[in-house]
Design a protein around this motif. Structure first.
Motif, PDB file in Angstrom:
ATOM      1  N   LEU A  45      10.754  -7.504 -16.511  1.00  0.00           N
ATOM      2  CA  LEU A  45      10.742  -5.754 -16.986  1.00  0.00           C
ATOM      3  C   LEU A  45      10.353  -6.016 -14.706  1.00  0.00           C
ATOM      4  O   LEU A  45       9.922  -7.087 -14.061  1.00  0.00           O
ATOM      5  N   LEU A  46      11.230  -5.003 -14.155  1.00  0.00           N
ATOM      6  CA  LEU A  46      11.067  -4.938 -13.054  1.00  0.00           C
ATOM      7  C   LEU A  46       9.800  -3.638 -13.008  1.00  0.00           C
ATOM      8  O   LEU A  46      10.000  -2.317 -12.907  1.00  0.00           O
ATOM      9  N   ALA A  47       8.835  -3.385 -11.714  1.00  0.00           N
ATOM     10  CA  ALA A  47       8.135  -2.698 -11.478  1.00  0.00           C
ATOM     11  C   ALA A  47       8.279  -2.196 -10.149  1.00  0.00           C
ATOM     12  O   ALA A  47       7.613  -3.125  -9.227  1.00  0.00           O
ATOM     13  N   ASP A  48       7.834  -0.720 -10.058  1.00  0.00           N
ATOM     14  CA  ASP A  48       7.686  -0.319  -8.360  1.00  0.00           C
ATOM     15  C   ASP A  48       6.051   0.361  -8.589  1.00  0.00           C
ATOM     16  O   ASP A  48       6.309   1.710  -9.352  1.00  0.00           O
ATOM     17  N   LEU A  49       5.304  -0.212  -8.178  1.00  0.00           N
ATOM     18  CA  LEU A  49       3.643   0.563  -8.572  1.00  0.00           C
ATOM     19  C   LEU A  49       3.021   0.463  -6.753  1.00  0.00           C
ATOM     20  O   LEU A  49       3.371   0.471  -6.125  1.00  0.00           O
ATOM     21  N   ALA A  50       2.903   2.162  -7.354  1.00  0.00           N
ATOM     22  CA  ALA A  50       1.965   2.295  -5.477  1.00  0.00           C
ATOM     23  C   ALA A  50       0.241   2.790  -6.174  1.00  0.00           C
ATOM     24  O   ALA A  50       0.721   3.430  -7.249  1.00  0.00           O
ATOM     25  N   GLY A  51      -0.560   3.043  -5.762  1.00  0.00           N
ATOM     26  CA  GLY A  51      -1.356   3.170  -5.781  1.00  0.00           C
ATOM     27  C   GLY A  51      -3.445   3.376  -4.850  1.00  0.00           C
ATOM     28  O   GLY A  51      -2.014   3.193  -3.808  1.00  0.00           O
ATOM     29  N   GLU A  52      -4.207   3.589  -5.607  1.00  0.00           N
ATOM     30  CA  GLU A  52      -5.118   3.703  -4.587  1.00  0.00           C
ATOM     31  C   GLU A  52      -6.170   2.708  -4.491  1.00  0.00           C
ATOM     32  O   GLU A  52      -5.972   2.031  -5.071  1.00  0.00           O
ATOM     33  N   VAL A  92       6.191 -15.080 -15.518  1.00  0.00           N
ATOM     34  CA  VAL A  92       5.411 -15.543 -14.840  1.00  0.00           C
ATOM     35  C   VAL A  92       6.052 -14.325 -14.016  1.00  0.00           C
ATOM     36  O   VAL A  92       6.670 -13.405 -14.034  1.00  0.00           O
ATOM     37  N   LEU A  93       4.703 -14.265 -13.281  1.00  0.00           N
ATOM     38  CA  LEU A  93       4.891 -12.460 -12.109  1.00  0.00           C
ATOM     39  C   LEU A  93       4.796 -12.678 -10.928  1.00  0.00           C
ATOM     40  O   LEU A  93       4.420 -13.623 -10.751  1.00  0.00           O
ATOM     41  N   LEU A  94       6.131 -12.050 -10.014  1.00  0.00           N
ATOM     42  CA  LEU A  94       6.120 -12.332  -9.032  1.00  0.00           C
ATOM     43  C   LEU A  94       5.907 -10.920  -8.387  1.00  0.00           C
ATOM     44  O   LEU A  94       6.445 -10.282  -9.137  1.00  0.00           O
ATOM     45  N   LEU A  95       5.354 -11.020  -7.554  1.00  0.00           N
ATOM     46  CA  LEU A  95       4.756  -9.607  -6.705  1.00  0.00           C
ATOM     47  C   LEU A  95       4.959  -9.320  -5.414  1.00  0.00           C
ATOM     48  O   LEU A  95       4.452 -10.407  -4.291  1.00  0.00           O
ATOM     49  N   LEU A  96       5.673  -8.885  -5.115  1.00  0.00           N
ATOM     50  CA  LEU A  96       5.651  -8.207  -2.795  1.00  0.00           C
ATOM     51  C   LEU A  96       4.868  -6.915  -3.127  1.00  0.00           C
ATOM     52  O   LEU A  96       4.820  -6.093  -3.416  1.00  0.00           O
ATOM     53  N   VAL A  97       4.195  -7.629  -2.019  1.00  0.00           N
ATOM     54  CA  VAL A  97       3.529  -6.599  -1.036  1.00  0.00           C
ATOM     55  C   VAL A  97       4.025  -5.589  -0.161  1.00  0.00           C
ATOM     56  O   VAL A  97       4.927  -6.230   0.494  1.00  0.00           O
ATOM     57  N   GLY A  98       4.376  -4.426  -0.641  1.00  0.00           N
ATOM     58  CA  GLY A  98       4.982  -3.392   0.459  1.00  0.00           C
ATOM     59  C   GLY A  98       4.495  -3.298   1.554  1.00  0.00           C
ATOM     60  O   GLY A  98       5.045  -3.138   2.359  1.00  0.00           O
ATOM     61  N   PHE A 102      -1.750   1.313  -2.177  1.00  0.00           N
ATOM     62  CA  PHE A 102      -0.953   0.146  -1.574  1.00  0.00           C
ATOM     63  C   PHE A 102       0.326   0.188  -2.510  1.00  0.00           C
ATOM     64  O   PHE A 102       0.741   0.924  -3.300  1.00  0.00           O
ATOM     65  N   ARG A 103       1.276  -0.773  -2.042  1.00  0.00           N
ATOM     66  CA  ARG A 103       2.399  -0.127  -2.944  1.00  0.00           C
ATOM     67  C   ARG A 103       3.086  -1.722  -3.096  1.00  0.00           C
ATOM     68  O   ARG A 103       3.296  -2.505  -2.014  1.00  0.00           O
ATOM     69  N   ALA A 104       3.733  -2.352  -4.354  1.00  0.00           N
ATOM     70  CA  ALA A 104       4.209  -3.490  -4.144  1.00  0.00           C
ATOM     71  C   ALA A 104       5.558  -3.859  -5.644  1.00  0.00           C
ATOM     72  O   ALA A 104       5.302  -2.303  -6.128  1.00  0.00           O
ATOM     73  N   VAL A 105       5.709  -4.539  -5.866  1.00  0.00           N
ATOM     74  CA  VAL A 105       7.247  -4.575  -6.079  1.00  0.00           C
ATOM     75  C   VAL A 105       6.549  -5.539  -7.252  1.00  0.00           C
ATOM     76  O   VAL A 105       6.449  -6.899  -6.774  1.00  0.00           O
ATOM     77  N   LEU A 106       6.751  -5.929  -8.168  1.00  0.00           N
ATOM     78  CA  LEU A 106       6.674  -6.425  -9.793  1.00  0.00           C
ATOM     79  C   LEU A 106       8.179  -6.715 -10.797  1.00  0.00           C
ATOM     80  O   LEU A 106       8.535  -6.299 -11.175  1.00  0.00           O
ATOM     81  N   GLY A 155       7.511   3.609  -0.261  1.00  0.00           N
ATOM     82  CA  GLY A 155       6.711   2.244   0.831  1.00  0.00           C
ATOM     83  C   GLY A 155       7.081   3.096   2.466  1.00  0.00           C
ATOM     84  O   GLY A 155       6.624   4.052   2.553  1.00  0.00           O
ATOM     85  N   ARG A 156       6.923   1.720   3.292  1.00  0.00           N
ATOM     86  CA  ARG A 156       7.136   1.906   4.869  1.00  0.00           C
ATOM     87  C   ARG A 156       7.508   2.236   5.364  1.00  0.00           C
ATOM     88  O   ARG A 156       7.809   3.117   6.206  1.00  0.00           O
ATOM     89  N   ASN A 157       8.845   2.422   4.731  1.00  0.00           N
ATOM     90  CA  ASN A 157       9.627   3.784   5.344  1.00  0.00           C
ATOM     91  C   ASN A 157       9.549   4.827   4.848  1.00  0.00           C
ATOM     92  O   ASN A 157      11.038   5.542   4.193  1.00  0.00           O
ATOM     93  N   ALA A 158       8.702   5.853   4.235  1.00  0.00           N
ATOM     94  CA  ALA A 158       8.686   6.003   3.450  1.00  0.00           C
ATOM     95  C   ALA A 158       9.256   7.885   4.535  1.00  0.00           C
ATOM     96  O   ALA A 158       9.625   8.785   2.852  1.00  0.00           O
TER      97      ALA A 158
END
Length: 762
Positions: A48-55, A70-76, A113-117, A686-689
């Motif tokens: 599963l690939l997810a793009d997640l953002a929230g407060e 196993v979960l791979l998480l990238l902090v955007g 935050f925004r993160a890719v999982l 994300g950062r370049n929104a």
């Protein structure tokens, strides 16, 4: 199957938490909060690939036992603390972490935050790791494999809503290999003579350093104090690895700079700005250190990576970059300390003129000092100026002291920086300091006493009127401009295929202000501004047009345009970024461009920073749905407004403002649900929104969000169930395209209040 982005804000209040937890459960997660957006794309293998953002909130795993993924998480974007048993890691922008889903852990996000999982199946990964013991969680650090995995994850997430199964499968295979290689690298990483305890301490120290790389003053003693260690012990940790603190920090910073220089999303950012962001104060030192580490200069590395700009990929970006000496622009703009101190809390009636001291041009910001402070319930007469006044300086600027102070621009400098969301380095785009990509002249901000995040500010439009011309030759008249501009929908679809921009000037007789009549039109010809820069298109606001270079022609004979006076721009300050381009609208309002927000209407906006910080501008004499050629009938307007405050959680709070997360317009006869392609693009993209929103907006996305927002409104405000809401939407709600000119496309839904005459609001 392509992913559809889900936003909690589109769900009725009493269902939000359940809906959020249901979406997170797909990833094996649960949360303490109930806000955010998520897009999930499954692969045929079960990944599963997810793009997640929230407060700010806590995420935690739902343990699945042995054999779990196993979960791979990238902090955007964002800051978080990860705890798993006795392990604690500090996470920051750009960190890539591997997590067990078979054991319990918690990730406390302290900020938005925004993160890719990516949830990877354990089998293929375990086969690649063999018998090498790997302990998770672990931040995948400086290995080549980890450096390659980050941009691949970003690329997959950036296109998650259009990602095909084949693309995701290929990405899954590649990332499994890269993650396995990175984990093997971490397992075999030399720790010198460090003991197991010392190695754990060093990993903690390294995470703390990673989270503070942007602090140019970061020192060994700072980290030692933060982590509860002595400076001498910290030195021994580095010595045990055969390095020192300064070299370690410099190498990390250089790696971050390299990633940004190779990232097309940062192509518009100067090399100096990238270096400064990652803690290099001295440009010469940065260049030398970078060249030593990578055997090429930062500029040479960028040239190999940055795509060619066609000049029209985004509004306001020129086809050529002509440098202008920075000295031509005054060193301080209105966003700096030169702005006058705001007046104290006076009575309930105020007048806010439009002058160089009370406007900001092309951006909104939570850091702007207010020019007026008011109590809730106060009325304000607010003056606004159109950024198109330079289209006919004689009629729209000359003789008007306020306009002359704002538009003042000579070869020696400007009275006010324009497009203040952009770089202050005048050599980047060649037009002078503060040259971002916004265009609107915004009067304000106004601080509303007692306004706090979570509240709602209501702006009631009591009256609006055109600003009279200050030129004695045009007494009793007002003027407005419409430009068929290069950012309009029509530009690439003209019958003769000859791209052109046409400006039409209209006259308003103030004794009969119900209509505007065309005076003349002209086709834009290249214009040299007071700095000598030639503008082949309307790529910079407020350039005074030399009318000796354009041919006036009669146009629209026998036509009169009826008045629809409104402020196209009504905004509170967003919390996500310090400087935000004024063009794309969002949850905080901004460049909404809905003509229904005129006299007698009320605009409701959610507060995200203390005081709200209300700004208004972009006056329109008239506008139709769609804003098809890129502009309305742009006109300087003065309005009388009343500002009210609706406190979150108040016992008497109206149902229409409870939990409001997007702009809402109320007219005497209707509710207008205003939505966009991206309800909160600053959070979700994300950062370049501020660049990506121009590329990732569609009418289809805006319509989908408008549908969801309208369904939520009908269920929350009038107590309908979902099936009832769907019936009403198809029979008595008109959906329309608000605009396709503002980067973040708008679609609105108009609900006639009369259909509820036999039913009360909740």
């Amino acid at each position: 199957m392509s992913a559809v982005r889900f936003s909690v804000e589109t769900v009725p209040l009493d269902r939000r938490r359940a809906a959020w937890l249901e979406r997170l459960a797909q990833l094996g997660l649960q949360a303490s909060g109930a806000s955010g957006t998520i897009a999930v794309s499954p692969s045929s293998s079960g990944a599963l690939l997810a793009d997640l953002a929230g407060e700010a909130q806590a995420l935690e795993s739902v343990a699945h036992g042995p054999g779990a993924p196993v979960l791979l998480l990238l902090v955007g974007r964002g800051r978080a603390r990860l705890t798993a048993g006795r392990t604690a890691l500090e996470l920051a922008d750009g960190d890539l972490v591997a997590l067990e889903m078979s054991t319990a852990w918690q990730m406390h996000w302290r900020t938005d935050f925004r993160a890719v999982l990516l949830r990877l199946q354990r089998g293929p990964l375990a086969a690649r790791l063999g018998r090498v013991p790997v302990r998770l969680p672990v931040v995948l650090g400086r290995t080549v494999a980890a450096a390659a995995a980050r941009p691949l994850l970003r690329t997959l997430a950036a296109d998650i809503e259009n990602l095909g199964q084949a693309d995701l499968a290929a990405g899954e295979i590649a990332l499994t290999e890269l993650v396995a290689s990175a984990l093997l690298g971490e397992a075999n990483a030399p720790d010198g003579g460090l003991t197991q305890v010392q190695a754990a301490h060093f990993r903690r120290v390294s995470a703390a350093i990673d989270s503070q790389l942007t602090n140019a003053d970061l020192g060994l003693t700072d980290i030692a104090r933060q982590e509860g260690m002595s400076a001498r012990y910290l030195q021994r940790l580095f010595e045990g690895r055969g390095e020192n603190f300064s070299d370690h920090v410099r190498q990390l910073r250089l790696q971050r700079c390299k990633v940004d220089l190779l990232d097309p999303n940062h192509a518009r950012e100067s090399v100096a700005a990238i270096g400064q962001r990652w803690g290099f104060r001295d440009q010469a030192h940065f260049s030398r250190a970078f060249s030593t580490a990578f055997r090429m200069t930062p500029t040479e590395m960028r040239r190999a990576a940055v795509p060619v700009d066609d000049g029209y990929s985004q509004r306001g970006r020129p086809t050529t970059h002509q440098p202008v000496p920075p000295a031509k622009t005054p060193p301080a703009g209105p966003q700096e300390a030169t702005r006058p101190a705001p007046e104290p809390w006076p009575g309930d009636r105020h007048h806010l003129p439009a002058t160089a001291d009370t406007v900001h041009w092309g951006y909104v910001s939570r850091t702007l000092p207010p020019v007026l402070r008011v109590e809730p319930g106060a009325t304000v007469t607010i003056e606004t100026l159109t950024q198109h006044s330079g289209d006919d300086w004689d009629r729209m600027v000359a003789g008007d002291a306020g306009a002359e102070s704002v538009f003042g621009w000579t070869s020696e400098g400007k009275n006010i920086d324009r497009r203040g969301a952009g770089p202050m380095n005048a050599s980047v785009f060649g037009r002078g300091a503060g040259e971002g990509f916004g265009v609107h002249i915004c009067t304000g901000p106004i601080y509303v006493r007692g306004a706090e995040p979570g509240d709602v500010i209501e702006v009631e439009i009591i009256d609006i009127r055109p600003r009279p011309s200050g030129n004695p030759l045009h007494t009793g008249k007002a003027f407005a401009s419409n430009a068929s501009a290069w950012w309009g929908y029509q530009y690439g679809d003209l019958l003769d295929r000859a791209k052109r921009e046409t400006v039409t000037i209209f006259e308003i007789d103030l004794e009969r202000p119900q209509e505007a009549r065309p005076l003349y039109s002209y086709v834009w010809q290249p214009q040299a501004d007071p700095f000598g820069v030639v503008h082949k298109t309307m790529d910079y606001p407020g350039v005074p047009v030399d009318h000796t270079l354009v041919e006036h022609r009669a146009v629209l004979e026998g036509i009169a345009i009826p008045a629809r006076l409104h402020f196209g721009f009504v905004a509170l300050a967003p919390r996500e970024s310090e400087l935000v381009d004024s063009i794309p609208p969002s949850y905080f309002g901004g460049n909404i461009d809905n003509w229904r927000a005129g006299k007698g209407s009320r605009i409701y906006l959610p507060v995200s920073v203390e005081g709200g910080l209300l700004s208004m501008g972009d006056g329109h004499f008239a506008l139709s749905d769609g804003e098809i050629n890129g502009t309305g009938l742009e006109c300087s307007l003065t309005g009388d407004i009343r500002i009210r405050l609706h406190k979150a959680g108040a016992a008497d709070a109206a149902a229409c403002v409870t939990g409001l997360k997007a702009p809402l317009i109320e007219t005497p006869d209707s509710w207008v649900i205003q939505s966009f392609s991206h309800l909160n693009y600053l959070r979700d993209l994300g950062r370049n929104a501020q660049a990506e929103v121009y590329q990732k907006s569609t009418v289809d996305l805006a319509l989908r969000n408008a549908f969801r927002q309208t369904r939520r409104f009908l269920m929350d405000v009038y107590g309908l169930n979902e099936d009832e809401a769907l019936t009403i939407m198809s029979l008595a709600v008109d959906f329309g395209v608000t605009q396709v000119a503002d980067g973040n496309f708008g679609v609105h839904a108009v609900i006639d209040k009369a259909i509820f005459r036999g039913r009360s609001m909740r």
